[in-house]
Structure formats: C-alpha cells, structure tokens
Scaffold this active site. Structure first.
Site, PDB file in Angstrom:
ATOM      1  N   CYS A  67       0.836  -1.211   0.000  1.00 24.06           N
ATOM      2  CA  CYS A  67       0.000   0.000   0.000  1.00 24.06           C
ATOM      3  C   CYS A  67       0.869   1.260   0.000  1.00 24.06           C
ATOM      4  O   CYS A  67       1.517   1.563   1.008  1.00 24.06           O
ATOM      5  CB  CYS A  67      -0.916  -0.050   1.219  1.00 24.06           C
ATOM      6  SG  CYS A  67      -1.794   1.475   1.583  1.00 24.06           S
ATOM      7  N   CYS A 106       0.075   3.838   2.672  1.00 25.36           N
ATOM      8  CA  CYS A 106       0.504   3.311   3.980  1.00 25.36           C
ATOM      9  C   CYS A 106       1.993   3.594   4.205  1.00 25.36           C
ATOM     10  O   CYS A 106       2.401   3.961   5.309  1.00 25.36           O
ATOM     11  CB  CYS A 106       0.275   1.803   4.055  1.00 25.36           C
ATOM     12  SG  CYS A 106      -1.451   1.284   3.933  1.00 25.36           S
TER      13      CYS A 106
END
Length: 105
Positions: free
Chosen positions: A31, A34
C-alpha cells in the site's frame, strides 16, 4: 516514543489497558499511502509522548481476523483510542498536522 509493531494480543492489551491515548494504523507493505503515512506517524509519535502509536500489518495471517472484526475495508485505517474506548476512525493518508487536527492534539 517509537512506533510499535503490534499483533492481536498486544493490540487488545494496549487499547484496553493503556493510560495513554493509542493510535493504531492498519497497513500493508503493498500500500503506497501506507508507506507514506509511516513517516508522518513516526513524527507524530516523536512529538507527542502522551500517545502510543502502533502499526498492525494486515498481511500477517494472525492480524487478518482482527482487521475484519473492526471493519477495516480500506487502508491505511487509523483507530484512535482514549481511556479504552474507540474515539475516532480515519482512513487514508494524512500529513502530521492534519492528523493532529483531526485527533484534537
């Protein structure tokens, strides 16, 4: 304070027994947002000694059920606990200043 890497057991203990506020980030290595959020969380943890910041990798099999039980559908997902109670849920990348504002820090 440094960012802690948590699992289901340490998550439950921390969110129910900590006298400090707790911010938990559900994330995954694939991600992009993230990955960017990690630096913001590290800065937040360094500037706010009164908050414990933890990360839970949803790719680890033991953490999948925890994420599902909390209704994590998108990541990064942030859960903010104070006095053992879930106070706020946030989703997506945010700069440190935006996080501070949304969490009332």
């Amino acid at each position: 304070m440094e960012v802690l890497h948590l699992n289901k057991e340490s998550f439950e203990k921390l969110t129910t027994q900590s006298e400090k506020a707790v911010l938990i980030d559900f994330w995954a290595t694939w991600c992009g947002p993230c990955q960017k959020l990690t630096a913001e969380l590290e800065a937040l943890a360094a500037d706010h000694e009164d908050i414990i910041v933890g990360k839970i990798n949803i790719e680890e099999p033991e953490n999948v059920q925890l994420a599902v039980s909390l209704g994590v559908n998108s990541i990064p997902a942030l859960f903010f606990y104070r006095n053992g109670q879930l106070e706020k849920q946030l989703v997506g990348f945010m700069k440190k200043a935006e996080l501070e504002a949304k969490l009332g820090l």
